[in-house]
Design an enzyme around this catalytic site. Structure first.
Site, short mmCIF file in Angstrom:
data_model
loop_
_atom_site.label_atom_id
_atom_site.label_comp_id
_atom_site.label_asym_id
_atom_site.label_seq_id
_atom_site.Cartn_x
_atom_site.Cartn_y
_atom_site.Cartn_z
N SER A 149 0.81 -1.22 0.00
CA SER A 149 0.00 0.00 0.00
C SER A 149 0.84 1.26 0.00
CB SER A 149 -0.98 -0.04 1.16
OG SER A 149 -1.80 -1.17 0.99
N ARG A 164 6.84 6.69 -5.07
CA ARG A 164 7.67 7.19 -3.96
C ARG A 164 7.35 6.36 -2.73
NH1 ARG A 164 3.68 10.62 -5.25
NH2 ARG A 164 1.94 10.59 -3.80
N ASP A 202 -4.34 -1.84 -0.47
CA ASP A 202 -5.23 -2.29 0.62
C ASP A 202 -6.70 -1.90 0.39
OD1 ASP A 202 -4.72 0.37 1.13
OD2 ASP A 202 -4.09 0.09 3.21
#
Ligand code: ADP
Ligand code: MG
Length: 460
Positions: A149, A164, A202
């Site tokens: 996630s 990132r 998620d």
């Protein structure tokens, strides 16, 4: 006559309150930004295709592996889908060290592969011990769903590259390569009979789990996380995702989209903004972005109340002697707000002990009353913002026109543990939708990351 503290408290409550007009503007702006993100790549609210193109019916069966790389732990589990919306899960958990979180890609992914090996050895029966099939052989393979996630641009159901790192991770050489390949490489080195079949956010896992466990009522349209951060995945018409080009005959009718709605309205045109919100933003590494998340999710609500109390203290209205804890950023967790919110005693004794243990400060009854009012408005604002953006999503999907009832799966500690949070969301929905709000069902999707990853691995 109100005291100066009461007057200052009322002023904050006023600033944090959201008018019906603001809530409506948020819902409308969501539709505008969602459509922009579906049309164009690289938008601030990015509307990322998940490459999951079907929703479970509840009849799915099989045994799958799942790995959940969260903020603090690595979870490995096997998920037995039994059909009829039922499942069994066996899980093991290992803490992630700072060294793993900030080392090399090889360090992290070889650690994950070792945990998978240990899990298989411990929990998966003799079949594993006997066959020892290795990658490349024709033996039995386990399909693995990888819940990861972090912001990822996916190019397929089991491929994607990291945009990132967040949540304290910093592994520079993992940005660029395909994260599924990084994991598969390490699994292959250990000759494990495991195939990384799906990369799962998620929120997508939450949506699929809720659809599976509500056994095919067919109207689960979204999965929402209200935990450390907040985000949502939902079921969109493939044809509406125009940035992917026109659908081909091989495409399915739907595409589940990971909205990354934490960055809704980064330019603050409809979200209200108080000096405290700006102060919280200034303390974050990703200043100026994820503005919506910073009003709503668990990582930030504690810091909002700390800064409000510090401000009142600096004005001489509360705690004439601020403590070291009050002066330290990020000392308060959202569980502090939950404890304060829940206190219904006449003398507010829970608040007294909570403030004493978290901030090391004594309180008068009048101070405790103010603290509770401040906490209540922070919690209410969070839930109402969630409600408003949900109404935007209902508008975008036209779900209330399509289904008699619309179902939404939720996960995350804020939704689960903050007292009254779900009913505050309902209040927000009622303000915007009137009696149609009763056609929206919202409920917990338990074990979302494990079951959702298994379901993704299955459809992959
Ligand atoms: P994650 O989002 O990392 O998967 P969680 O869903 O458990 O994890 O969310 C963690 C967040 O939940 C933290 O930001 C924390 O502040 C918040 N939290 C922890 N306990 C409570 C509580 N009792 N009430 C409300 N929020 C809580
Ligand atoms: Mg989580």
């Amino acid at each position: 006559m109100s005291t100066p503290l009461q007057a200052a408290t009322s002023q904050v409550v006023e600033e944090f309150s959201l008018s019906t007009e603001t809530l409506r503007a948020i819902a409308a702006e969501f539709v505008v930004e969602a459509q922009r993100g579906l049309r164009l790549p690289g938008q601030s609210m990015p509307m990322l295709p998940s490459y999951v193109t079907s929703v479970p019916t509840g009849e799915e069966k099989g045994v799958f592996l799942a790995v959940d790389l969260g903020g603090t732990n690595l979870r490995v589990c096997s998920v037995h889908l039994d059909g009829n919306g039922k499942f069994k899960i066996v899980a093991s958990k290992s803490p992630l060290t700072k060294k793993l979180m900030t080392g090399t890609a090889e360090g992290l992914f070889s650690f994950i592969a070792e945990q998978v090996r240990d899990f298989l050895a411990k929990h998966i029966d003799e079949r594993f011990a006997e066959e020892q099939p290795h990658a490349g052989s024709t033996g039995h393979y386990f399909k693995l769903g990888f819940t990861f996630s972090f912001p990822v641009v996916q190019t397929g159901i089991n491929s994607g590259t990291l945009l990132r790192w967040t949540k304290g991770f910093d592994i520079p050489d993992a940005i660029g390569p395909d994260v599924c390949e990084l994991l598969q490489e390490q699994l292959d080195k250990l000759k494990l009979p495991v195939h990384v079949a799906a990369l799962v956010n998620d929120t997508v896992g939450t949506l699929l789990t809720r659809a599976y466990t509500s056994a095919g009522n067919g109207s689960t349209i979204a999965g929402i996380i209200l935990g450390t951060g907040t985000n949502c995945a939902y079921v969109e018409d493939r044809a509406a995702v125009t940035k992917l080009g026109d659908p081909t005959p091989a495409d399915r009718d739907i595409m589940i989209i990971n909205i990354e709605w934490g960055s809704f309205n980064n330019n603050n045109t409809v979200l209200t903004r108080t000096p405290i919100d700006d102060a919280v933003d200034a303390e974050t590494p990703n200043k100026g972005v994820h503005i919506f998340e910073k009003r709503v999710s668990g990582m930030f609500l504690g810091e909002i109340i700390r800064l409000l109390l510090l401000d009142l203290s600096a004005k001489g209205l509360i705690f004439c002697q601020p403590s070291h804890e009050l002066l330290t950023p990020w000392t308060l967790d959202t569980s502090f707000l939950s404890a304060v919110e829940s206190d219904t005693s006449v003398d507010l004794s829970t608040i007294e002990s909570t403030v004493s243990s978290s901030l090391g400060l004594p309180t008068t009854l009048a101070e405790r009353e103010s603290i509770q009012q401040l906490v209540k408005i922070i919690g209410k604002r969070s839930a109402y913002l969630a409600a408003a953006i949900i109404v935007g999503l209902l508008t975008q999907t036209k779900a209330l026109d399509k289904y008699p009832t619309v179902d939404i799966g939720m996960d995350g500690s804020v939704f689960q543990l903050y007292p009254g949070y779900a009913s505050m969301i309902r209040d927000g929905l009622r303000i915007l939708l009137g009696k149609d709000a009763s056609r929206v069902t919202i409920g917990l999707a338990e074990d979302g990351s494990g079951v959702g990853a298994a379901l993704c691995a299955l459809v992959a």
